[in-house]
Enzyme design. Structure first.
Site, PDB file in Angstrom:
ATOM      1  N   GLU B 410      -9.080  15.232 -42.689  1.00  0.00           N
ATOM      2  CA  GLU B 410      -9.892  14.039 -42.934  1.00  0.00           C
ATOM      3  C   GLU B 410     -10.218  13.865 -44.401  1.00  0.00           C
ATOM      4  OE1 GLU B 410     -12.912  13.677 -39.342  1.00  0.00           O
ATOM      5  OE2 GLU B 410     -12.487  15.740 -39.904  1.00  0.00           O
ATOM      6  N   ASP B 434     -11.557   8.653 -41.504  1.00  0.00           N
ATOM      7  CA  ASP B 434     -12.230   9.411 -42.558  1.00  0.00           C
ATOM      8  C   ASP B 434     -11.290   9.686 -43.729  1.00  0.00           C
ATOM      9  OD1 ASP B 434     -14.943   9.708 -42.167  1.00  0.00           O
ATOM     10  OD2 ASP B 434     -14.661  11.257 -40.636  1.00  0.00           O
ATOM     11  N   CYS B 481      -5.059  10.922 -34.898  1.00  0.00           N
ATOM     12  CA  CYS B 481      -6.019  10.528 -33.884  1.00  0.00           C
ATOM     13  C   CYS B 481      -6.999   9.479 -34.400  1.00  0.00           C
ATOM     14  CB  CYS B 481      -6.772  11.727 -33.325  1.00  0.00           C
ATOM     15  SG  CYS B 481      -7.879  12.513 -34.486  1.00  0.00           S
TER      16      CYS B 481
END
Lengths: 94, 549
Positions: B410, B434, B481
């Site tokens: 992230e 993120d 994801c």
């Protein structure tokens, strides 16, 4: 003044559909009916805002009052309505 | 002449129809001195009566009896003699019609709030009635979701949950907002309802009500003034595409059969669809167990919650992410101090620096649930930025018998170190939301910076490609994801980079499955190369769009 105390039977209290049905029924009576909880000042039963503001939940005792010819019949009819669980009943007019 | 305005596509699909704008609440004009009190009362009560009539007519038309009952009750409130009485009193105290309506509604709003509980929930009805009555008095467009009587494309500044509560998905063809970003309420709602949506589309401000527009929620394009015929053609295509998707099933794969598992992002067992269900879960967020609590949930409670998901997916992969908290998602029992810059503070795996036992208990619970079920349990940590953190997490997880241990990518540091991370862990999962925020130093909640959070930004895509390459070199799986995985235009690009699995909310799966199934693996790789060569998001989308068509 004739009055009648009844316990709210609707599971969601005097809210949403039950409040609507009650206010509509109150408007059909031949005399003005007022409603209160405990010692608080009574409010016109034809005002949905006033009825909602009572904050009457399932199991709350409310007192109906009316005066003049037909007062007793009006109180009987409305008290009987509040003593039913209006949440579970099929809408009569829908 | 048709023209195209661009924004950020946040929910894929195409639709076309007439545009109708949602007006905001009317601003209150300066108070006027009152000379004719009776006239002010009359105007105010007439406005309320007109609102009541409008709501009643709506109630009669409502297809859903629940919604009809709510509108009917609202209509009764607008017609309430108590409200009219308050208006009279307000005028008597010297207020003009608009101010009197405002004051009367505010008065009754307070009374409902004092009643508390679910009575207070009706306070919002008075706001709505006030806004409608004030708009009526001022001759302004009616606030709220418009009701032109035919399906339409909803144009709005931005959409708040209250605006969309009564939104009828059968009447709204697509959503276009001037503000908002990929994680805004509009975006989340649109994806949940399966409506095409474009946000951060400033050009939509000039679209007039009733104009024929087309919306492409993948490309982020709004065609303005396209005419009725072109709109009908787009709608026909959209219906066909929906039908194709509805009949599609089975695992995710390219046209030539390379497997790209399409996994689900879930928050609890409730999010799992019924029926034959998913290929697996690519992101099981465990935060729900921890929210609104004074104390951390105990071992038993956690085991039960994890087991509920594992039971539903025997033989399939379930990737459980350990607690992702921080001062932006505060959990009282963690006792984290307030931070000036929560996004850059103690969050994700970093919370275990302060409260190691919370992570240890969670890993104990995951391991126990895994032993009791037949699902293939993978576990991963959020917000990892160094190899040392990954190594420490892997040691703790493996020490408990968990054999598939990974970390999320992230932050750019993790992407740059992907190769070394994969020496310590078994897989990587890229959280594109993120990763975009940290790569472009743009707050995910910042509406004005939505363009920087575009998942098609080249630097973000290059970091994703680096991770995929590291995975290929190490022979270990790398998945995505974030919301990017649910973009059917981007999914083949990610697959072409070498991303092995895509995880998204359940509503995103059919469109992605269809998009992947139309292209061979070699074609995906070719498109990925073109997209990576593009200098900006628009060029990247165009490169992918051309290749797909």
């Amino acid at each position: 003044m004739p009055e009648k105390t009844v316990t709210i039977a609707s599971r969601s209290g005097l809210h949403a559909r039950p409040a609507k049905i009650f206010v509509q029924a109150a408007a059909r009576q031949s005399v003005p009916v007022r409603i209160r909880t405990g010692d608080r000042p009574p409010a016109p039963a034809t005002s949905i805002l006033a009825v909602l503001a009572l904050g009457a939940e399932h199991g709350t005792a409310v007192t109906l009052e009316a005066e003049g010819p037909g007062a007793d019949e009006a109180l009987d009819a409305l008290a009987a309505l509040l003593a039913r669980d209006l949440d579970t009943e099929e809408p009569a007019d829908a | 002449m048709p023209e195209t305005v661009r924004g950020l596509g946040v929910s894929p699909g195409r639709a076309a129809g007439r545009a109708h704008r949602m007006a905001g609440p009317p601003p209150l004009p300066a108070p006027r001195p009152v000379s004719d009190a009776a006239g002010e009362v009359r105007r105010a009560t007439e406005a309320l009566r007109s609102v009541a009539g409008h709501l009643e007519a709506h109630a009669a038309k409502a297809s859903d009896p629940e919604a009809g009952a709510i509108l009917e009750a609202q209509s009764m409130i607008a017609a309430d003699p108590g409200l009219a009485e308050s208006v009279e009193k307000a005028v008597a105290s010297g207020l003009d019609a608009v101010r009197a309506v405002d004051a009367a509604c505010a008065h009754h709003r307070r009374a409902l709030e004092e009643a508390g509980g679910y009575f207070a929930d009706r306070a919002g009805d008075l706001d709505d009635i006030r806004n409608r009555a004030v708009a009526t008095l001022l001759g302004l467009p009616m606030p709220g979701v418009p009701d032109p009587g035919h399906p339409f494309v909803l144009i709005a500044d931005d959409l708040a949950p209250a605006d969309t509560a009564g939104l009828d998905p059968a009447a709204v063809l697509a959503l276009v907002t001037l503000k908002g970003g990929p994680t805004s309420h509009t975006a989340i709602l649109a994806r949940a309802l399966g409506l095409p949506a474009v946000v951060a589309c400033r050009g939509a401000a000039a679209i007039e009500d009733g104009t024929w527009v087309s919306v492409d929620g993948a490309l982020g394009e709004v065609g303005v003034g396209i005419g009725e015929e072109a709109a009908a053609a787009v709608q026909r295509e959209a219906v066909e595409a929906r039908e194709r998707r509805a009949t599609g099933h089975g695992p995710g794969r390219t046209a030539d059969g390379r497997s790209v598992p399409l996994l689900l992002n879930i928050g609890s067992a409730h999010d799992l669809p019924e029926g034959e269900g998913a290929e697996g879960v690519g992101l099981f967020r465990t935060e729900f167990l921890f929210l609104d609590r004074r104390d951390a949930p105990g071992l038993k409670e956690q085991v039960a919650a994890y087991a509920a998901v594992l039971r539903a997916l025997p033989g399939r992969r379930v990737v459980i992410r350990t607690l992702d908290a921080g001062s932006d998602k505060p959990l009282p029992f963690l006792g984290l101090p307030e931070e000036a810059n929560p996004a850059l503070g103690v969050r994700g795996l970093r919370t275990s620096r302060v409260r190691a036992e919370v992570l240890d208990t969670q890993l104990d619970a995951i391991a126990e649930a895994a032993r009791g079920g037949e699902a293939e349990v993978w576990v991963m940590a959020p917000m990892v930025s160094t190899v040392a953190e990954a190594e420490d997490f892997a040691r703790r997880a493996r020490g408990r018998g968990l054999s598939h241990v990974g970390v999320m990518v992230e932050v750019p540091a993790a992407a740059l170190e992907a190769g070394r991370l994969l020496e310590k862990v078994d897989f990587l999962s890229i959280g594109t939301n993120d990763l975009g925020q940290y790569t472009y130093a743009a707050d995910r909640q910042h509406g004005e910076l939505a363009d920087l959070l575009d998942p098609w930004q080249p630097a973000l895509l290059r970091l994703v490609a680096m991770c995929a390459e590291a995975g290929r070199a190490a022979g270990k799986p790398v998945g995505v994801c974030g919301e990017a995985a649910a973009d059917p235009l981007l999914a083949p690009v990610l697959a072409g980079m070498g991303i092995g699995s895509l995880s998204m909310s359940a509503t995103g799966v059919p469109a992605v499955r269809e998009a992947l199934g139309r292209l061979s693996a070699a074609r995906c790789e070719e498109i990925a190369q073109r997209v990576l060569a593009a200098p900006d998001p628009a060029a990247a989308r165009a490169a992918a769009g051309d290749a797909v068509r």
